[in-house]
Design a protein around this motif. Structure first.
Motif, PDB file in Angstrom:
ATOM      1  N   GLU A 113       0.824  -1.207   0.000  1.00 35.53           N
ATOM      2  CA  GLU A 113       0.000   0.000   0.000  1.00 35.53           C
ATOM      3  C   GLU A 113       0.862   1.262   0.000  1.00 35.53           C
ATOM      4  O   GLU A 113       0.532   2.253  -0.656  1.00 35.53           O
ATOM      5  N   ALA A 114       1.980   1.222   0.696  1.00 30.69           N
ATOM      6  CA  ALA A 114       2.866   2.386   0.766  1.00 30.69           C
ATOM      7  C   ALA A 114       3.394   2.774  -0.622  1.00 30.69           C
ATOM      8  O   ALA A 114       3.527   3.965  -0.927  1.00 30.69           O
ATOM      9  N   ASP A 115       3.670   1.791  -1.467  1.00 31.53           N
ATOM     10  CA  ASP A 115       4.128   2.094  -2.840  1.00 31.53           C
ATOM     11  C   ASP A 115       3.041   2.818  -3.624  1.00 31.53           C
ATOM     12  O   ASP A 115       3.332   3.752  -4.371  1.00 31.53           O
ATOM     13  N   LEU A 116       1.809   2.384  -3.439  1.00 27.91           N
ATOM     14  CA  LEU A 116       0.680   3.021  -4.129  1.00 27.91           C
ATOM     15  C   LEU A 116       0.554   4.482  -3.722  1.00 27.91           C
ATOM     16  O   LEU A 116       0.456   5.369  -4.572  1.00 27.91           O
ATOM     17  N   VAL A 117       0.594   4.740  -2.421  1.00 30.48           N
ATOM     18  CA  VAL A 117       0.457   6.112  -1.929  1.00 30.48           C
ATOM     19  C   VAL A 117       1.671   6.945  -2.344  1.00 30.48           C
ATOM     20  O   VAL A 117       1.534   8.121  -2.682  1.00 30.48           O
ATOM     21  N   ARG A 118       2.838   6.349  -2.352  1.00 27.79           N
ATOM     22  CA  ARG A 118       4.045   7.061  -2.765  1.00 27.79           C
ATOM     23  C   ARG A 118       3.940   7.504  -4.230  1.00 27.79           C
ATOM     24  O   ARG A 118       4.340   8.606  -4.591  1.00 27.79           O
ATOM     25  N   GLU A 119       3.404   6.646  -5.074  1.00 27.99           N
ATOM     26  CA  GLU A 119       3.317   6.935  -6.512  1.00 27.99           C
ATOM     27  C   GLU A 119       2.149   7.862  -6.866  1.00 27.99           C
ATOM     28  O   GLU A 119       2.294   8.767  -7.666  1.00 27.99           O
ATOM     29  N   PHE A 172      -8.874   1.219  -5.232  1.00 26.47           N
ATOM     30  CA  PHE A 172      -7.978   0.087  -5.010  1.00 26.47           C
ATOM     31  C   PHE A 172      -8.427  -0.675  -3.783  1.00 26.47           C
ATOM     32  O   PHE A 172      -8.778  -0.077  -2.758  1.00 26.47           O
ATOM     33  N   GLU A 173      -8.389  -2.000  -3.863  1.00 25.43           N
ATOM     34  CA  GLU A 173      -8.679  -2.853  -2.714  1.00 25.43           C
ATOM     35  C   GLU A 173      -7.351  -3.303  -2.113  1.00 25.43           C
ATOM     36  O   GLU A 173      -6.496  -3.843  -2.816  1.00 25.43           O
ATOM     37  N   ILE A 174      -7.195  -3.084  -0.797  1.00 24.74           N
ATOM     38  CA  ILE A 174      -5.978  -3.443  -0.078  1.00 24.74           C
ATOM     39  C   ILE A 174      -6.327  -4.528   0.931  1.00 24.74           C
ATOM     40  O   ILE A 174      -7.276  -4.381   1.702  1.00 24.74           O
ATOM     41  N   ALA A 175      -5.584  -5.624   0.920  1.00 23.05           N
ATOM     42  CA  ALA A 175      -5.767  -6.691   1.910  1.00 23.05           C
ATOM     43  C   ALA A 175      -4.385  -7.116   2.394  1.00 23.05           C
ATOM     44  O   ALA A 175      -3.468  -7.311   1.580  1.00 23.05           O
ATOM     45  N   ASP A 176      -4.220  -7.201   3.685  1.00 19.68           N
ATOM     46  CA  ASP A 176      -2.929  -7.555   4.301  1.00 19.68           C
ATOM     47  C   ASP A 176      -1.811  -6.623   3.853  1.00 19.68           C
ATOM     48  O   ASP A 176      -0.676  -7.045   3.635  1.00 19.68           O
ATOM     49  N   GLY A 177      -2.145  -5.353   3.666  1.00 19.46           N
ATOM     50  CA  GLY A 177      -1.142  -4.354   3.307  1.00 19.46           C
ATOM     51  C   GLY A 177      -0.700  -4.391   1.854  1.00 19.46           C
ATOM     52  O   GLY A 177       0.231  -3.691   1.462  1.00 19.46           O
ATOM     53  N   THR A 178      -1.372  -5.207   1.028  1.00 22.58           N
ATOM     54  CA  THR A 178      -0.990  -5.370  -0.373  1.00 22.58           C
ATOM     55  C   THR A 178      -2.168  -5.021  -1.284  1.00 22.58           C
ATOM     56  O   THR A 178      -3.314  -5.366  -0.981  1.00 22.58           O
ATOM     57  N   VAL A 179      -1.878  -4.375  -2.400  1.00 24.52           N
ATOM     58  CA  VAL A 179      -2.923  -4.030  -3.371  1.00 24.52           C
ATOM     59  C   VAL A 179      -3.384  -5.311  -4.047  1.00 24.52           C
ATOM     60  O   VAL A 179      -2.592  -6.059  -4.621  1.00 24.52           O
ATOM     61  N   ARG A 180      -4.702  -5.579  -3.973  1.00 27.43           N
ATOM     62  CA  ARG A 180      -5.269  -6.803  -4.553  1.00 27.43           C
ATOM     63  C   ARG A 180      -5.936  -6.559  -5.904  1.00 27.43           C
ATOM     64  O   ARG A 180      -5.862  -7.397  -6.799  1.00 27.43           O
ATOM     65  N   SER A 181      -6.628  -5.418  -6.042  1.00 29.58           N
ATOM     66  CA  SER A 181      -7.331  -5.156  -7.302  1.00 29.58           C
ATOM     67  C   SER A 181      -7.661  -3.666  -7.385  1.00 29.58           C
ATOM     68  O   SER A 181      -7.438  -2.930  -6.434  1.00 29.58           O
ATOM     69  N   PHE A 182      -8.196  -3.276  -8.529  1.00 28.05           N
ATOM     70  CA  PHE A 182      -8.673  -1.907  -8.696  1.00 28.05           C
ATOM     71  C   PHE A 182      -9.905  -1.937  -9.580  1.00 28.05           C
ATOM     72  O   PHE A 182     -10.133  -2.892 -10.318  1.00 28.05           O
ATOM     73  N   SER A 183     -10.699  -0.881  -9.471  1.00 26.97           N
ATOM     74  CA  SER A 183     -11.868  -0.733 -10.345  1.00 26.97           C
ATOM     75  C   SER A 183     -11.952   0.726 -10.775  1.00 26.97           C
ATOM     76  O   SER A 183     -11.515   1.612 -10.057  1.00 26.97           O
ATOM     77  N   LEU A 184     -12.513   0.922 -11.948  1.00 35.04           N
ATOM     78  CA  LEU A 184     -12.686   2.264 -12.528  1.00 35.04           C
ATOM     79  C   LEU A 184     -14.166   2.558 -12.653  1.00 35.04           C
ATOM     80  O   LEU A 184     -14.957   1.672 -13.019  1.00 35.04           O
ATOM     81  N   ARG A 185     -14.525   3.809 -12.382  1.00 34.77           N
ATOM     82  CA  ARG A 185     -15.928   4.207 -12.512  1.00 34.77           C
ATOM     83  C   ARG A 185     -15.987   5.665 -12.928  1.00 34.77           C
ATOM     84  O   ARG A 185     -15.289   6.504 -12.354  1.00 34.77           O
ATOM     85  N   GLY A 186     -16.784   5.968 -13.936  1.00 28.11           N
ATOM     86  CA  GLY A 186     -16.966   7.342 -14.348  1.00 28.11           C
ATOM     87  C   GLY A 186     -16.946   7.506 -15.854  1.00 28.11           C
ATOM     88  O   GLY A 186     -16.691   6.570 -16.606  1.00 28.11           O
ATOM     89  N   ASN A 187     -17.197   8.740 -16.299  1.00 29.15           N
ATOM     90  CA  ASN A 187     -17.288   9.018 -17.728  1.00 29.15           C
ATOM     91  C   ASN A 187     -15.971   9.480 -18.336  1.00 29.15           C
ATOM     92  O   ASN A 187     -15.923   9.800 -19.518  1.00 29.15           O
ATOM     93  N   ALA A 188     -14.897   9.541 -17.538  1.00 29.53           N
ATOM     94  CA  ALA A 188     -13.608  10.018 -18.064  1.00 29.53           C
ATOM     95  C   ALA A 188     -12.498   8.999 -17.825  1.00 29.53           C
ATOM     96  O   ALA A 188     -11.329   9.357 -17.795  1.00 29.53           O
ATOM     97  N   CYS A 189     -12.850   7.750 -17.668  1.00 32.34           N
ATOM     98  CA  CYS A 189     -11.827   6.735 -17.379  1.00 32.34           C
ATOM     99  C   CYS A 189     -11.170   6.186 -18.637  1.00 32.34           C
ATOM    100  O   CYS A 189     -10.141   5.547 -18.552  1.00 32.34           O
ATOM    101  N   GLY A 190     -11.786   6.373 -19.778  1.00 32.87           N
ATOM    102  CA  GLY A 190     -11.248   5.785 -20.998  1.00 32.87           C
ATOM    103  C   GLY A 190     -10.647   6.690 -21.913  1.00 32.87           C
ATOM    104  O   GLY A 190     -10.196   7.566 -22.242  1.00 32.87           O
TER     105      GLY A 190
END
Length: 121
Positions: free
Chosen positions: A37-43, A103-121
């Protein structure tokens, strides 16, 4: 017939461009899966919001922007209105574009992500 064919070509190229942008976004975000998770927040920086439930943590990043679409051109006889410019009586359109990445975080690790909205593509 030629006009219809030209319109179809333009529409398909626009859709291909959107699909390409979505693929690029997904490829960029996929690099975080399996990382801490720390890498995600850092980036990506501090998330817009976060919440915890059932031992999982969700971090949401919201990208929001407003675009101004110009009014359609005025077609037809110019008459006395021609001296006021090319655009007709319709106002410009304000469009809000939003993409939320969660982003879904479990045990301190990024497990998955999802996109939602009209500007994601």
């Amino acid at each position: 017939m030629r006009l219809l064919l030209a319109a179809l070509i333009v529409a398909s190229s626009l859709l291909a461009g959107c699909a390409n942008m979505l693929a690029q976004r997904q490829a960029f975000l996929s690099q975080f899966i399996g990382r801490p998770e720390a890498d995600l927040v850092r980036e990506l920086g501090v998330p817009t919001r976060s919440f915890d439930t059932s031992g999982r943590r969700f971090l949401a990043y919201v990208d929001r922007r407003v675009e101004l679409l110009p009014p359609p051109p005025m077609w037809g006889p110019w008459g006395p209105w021609g001296r006021f410019g090319y655009y007709g009586g319709f106002p410009a359109e304000v469009v809000e574009l939003v993409c939320e990445t969660t982003f879904e975080i479990a045990d301190g690790t990024v497990r998955s992500f999802s996109l939602r909205g009209n500007a994601c593509g």
